[in-house]
Design a protein around this motif. Structure first.
Motif, PDB file in Angstrom:
ATOM      1  N   ALA A 271       0.780  -1.189  -0.029  1.00 52.09           N
ATOM      2  CA  ALA A 271       0.109  -0.035   0.082  1.00 52.09           C
ATOM      3  C   ALA A 271       0.889   1.163   0.122  1.00 52.09           C
ATOM      4  N   CYS A 272       1.972   1.232   0.794  1.00 48.66           N
ATOM      5  CA  CYS A 272       2.842   2.427   0.814  1.00 48.66           C
ATOM      6  C   CYS A 272       3.449   2.564  -0.472  1.00 48.66           C
ATOM      7  N   TYR A 275       1.188   4.005  -3.021  1.00 46.91           N
ATOM      8  CA  TYR A 275       1.098   5.669  -2.824  1.00 46.91           C
ATOM      9  C   TYR A 275       2.442   6.191  -3.239  1.00 46.91           C
ATOM     10  N   GLU A 278       2.226   6.477  -7.196  1.00 43.88           N
ATOM     11  CA  GLU A 278       1.520   7.457  -7.407  1.00 43.88           C
ATOM     12  C   GLU A 278       1.662   8.957  -7.393  1.00 43.88           C
ATOM     13  N   ARG A 279       2.465   9.389  -6.253  1.00 41.63           N
ATOM     14  CA  ARG A 279       3.125  10.568  -6.104  1.00 41.63           C
ATOM     15  C   ARG A 279       4.451  10.822  -6.695  1.00 41.63           C
ATOM     16  N   ILE A 286       4.149  14.660  -0.849  1.00 41.25           N
ATOM     17  CA  ILE A 286       4.130  13.481   0.241  1.00 41.25           C
ATOM     18  C   ILE A 286       3.594  13.748   1.502  1.00 41.25           C
ATOM     19  N   ARG A 290      -1.553  10.844   4.936  1.00 41.58           N
ATOM     20  CA  ARG A 290      -2.196  10.052   3.873  1.00 41.58           C
ATOM     21  C   ARG A 290      -1.297   8.409   4.071  1.00 41.58           C
ATOM     22  N   ILE A 291      -0.053   8.652   4.192  1.00 43.08           N
ATOM     23  CA  ILE A 291       0.472   7.187   4.575  1.00 43.08           C
ATOM     24  C   ILE A 291      -0.204   6.577   5.626  1.00 43.08           C
ATOM     25  N   GLU A 294      -3.336   5.018   4.578  1.00 42.98           N
ATOM     26  CA  GLU A 294      -3.183   3.724   4.140  1.00 42.98           C
ATOM     27  C   GLU A 294      -2.818   2.472   5.011  1.00 42.98           C
TER      28      GLU A 294
END
Length: 332
Positions: A271-272, A275, A278-279, A286, A290-291, A294
């Motif tokens: 998951a990390c 993310y 995506e960024r 970052i 948001r991390i 997740e």
């Protein structure tokens, strides 16, 4: 930019046409239609049916509840097909069809190896990347705009060079010459920013590794923006590689007893990393919160962030790149 819908920058609410009617309202409608249908033929039976339907445990009531669920399932399946006709939600070959509306096709990132065992299929441009190019395509005529520079950077070499000649009187020959290079597939992101009056800096982020483009790719970008049909006459265009800002994701995740910690660790790291991928774009941002989100989404009870502790905000010339993901899993 605030008035333009671009995937990754905006969220779009699903249209009303794909709304599924609520179960209770739909059930009441089906019951009413059933009673009305029977009443047109036998009012006495219709009255008995209406009385029966007031009891949810009756067999006929259960039957109509099952019918209602089936209607909702059909509506969801039909709505899914409708959404695949809209570029914002289209995927796979459905998105390919929308790309064709703009004269675009999905890029081939890697040719693969059909002779290998097992065969290695070609790697194609992702839906997200293709969708961005779809929405940028209409802005191509806006010479000198930020969107135009981004589009040109991301469609590198895919525009034909047009020459017009008149070899003899009364004859005009228009020639379209397409480049044979594959540099466009190597560009992950690009933009153009004015650094001084009449001067524009084009920044390029590559797909490989941390995103620093090769010298050959930068030369290809320079050649592309040197074309008279690409670079506005009023702009002096320079090209540079993206400045990569490295960071790590490190966290301690606490879960309840029960699930295998190894599986949780793998899910958390996946998951990390998703993310972070995506960024990995120009002007990427970052956000530690948001991390954490997740990590909570995969079942964490507590999250202790170790890195990053502060948001990482990149400029138009920079892109964040995750150099590693380290998740420690503990149990309560």
């Amino acid at each position: 930019m605030s008035s333009m819908l671009i995937p990754g920058l905006n969220q779009l609410v699903e249209p009303e046409i794909v709304r599924v009617e609520k179960f209770e309202a739909l059930l009441a409608e089906i019951k009413s239609d059933t009673v009305a249908y029977v009443a047109a033929r036998d009012p006495e039976k219709a009255a008995r049916i209406a009385e029966t339907l007031e009891n949810d445990s009756e067999l006929l009531s259960l039957l109509l509840q099952a019918v209602t669920l089936r209607v909702q399932t059909h509506e969801r399946a039909y709505n899914a097909k409708i959404k695949q006709m809209l570029a914002w939600w289209a995927e796979g070959s459905n998105l390919d069809a929308r790309l064709a509306d703009m004269g675009l096709e999905r890029r081939v990132i890697s040719e693969g190896d059909p002779d290998a065992f097992p065969p290695v299929p070609p790697e194609r441009e992702s839906d997200d990347d293709a969708r961005i190019r779809y929405y940028l395509a209409p802005h191509a005529p806006a010479a000198g705009s930020r969107l135009q520079y981004r589009r040109e950077g991301m469609t590198l070499g895919e525009r034909a060079a047009v020459t017009v000649t008149a070899p003899v009187a009364g004859q005009v020959v228009v020639t379209y010459t397409f480049g044979s290079d594959g540099y466009a597939a190597q560009v992950k992101d690009a933009n153009g920013r004015q650094t001084a009056p009449g001067e524009v800096m084009v920044t390029v982020l590559g797909r490989d590794g941390d995103g620093v483009p090769s010298g050959a790719l930068l030369e290809a970008v320079r050649a592309h923006f040197a074309r008279p049909d690409v670079r506005p006459e009023t702009d002096l265009v320079s090209v540079q590689a993206a400045q990569v800002q490295g960071y790590k994701i490190r966290a301690v995740v606490t879960i309840r007893n029960g699930p295998d910690s190894g599986l949780t660790k793998a899910a958390a790291e996946k998951a990390c990393q998703a993310y972070a991928d995506e960024r990995h774009v120009l002007e990427g941002y970052i956000d530690p919160s948001r991390i954490s989100h997740e990590l909570f989404a995969i079942g964490a009870e507590r999250v202790q962030m170790l890195e990053p502790l502060q948001p990482l905000e990149c400029t138009a010339f920079q892109a964040p790149y995750c150099t590693g993901v380290e998740i420690e899993v503990k149990t309560l």
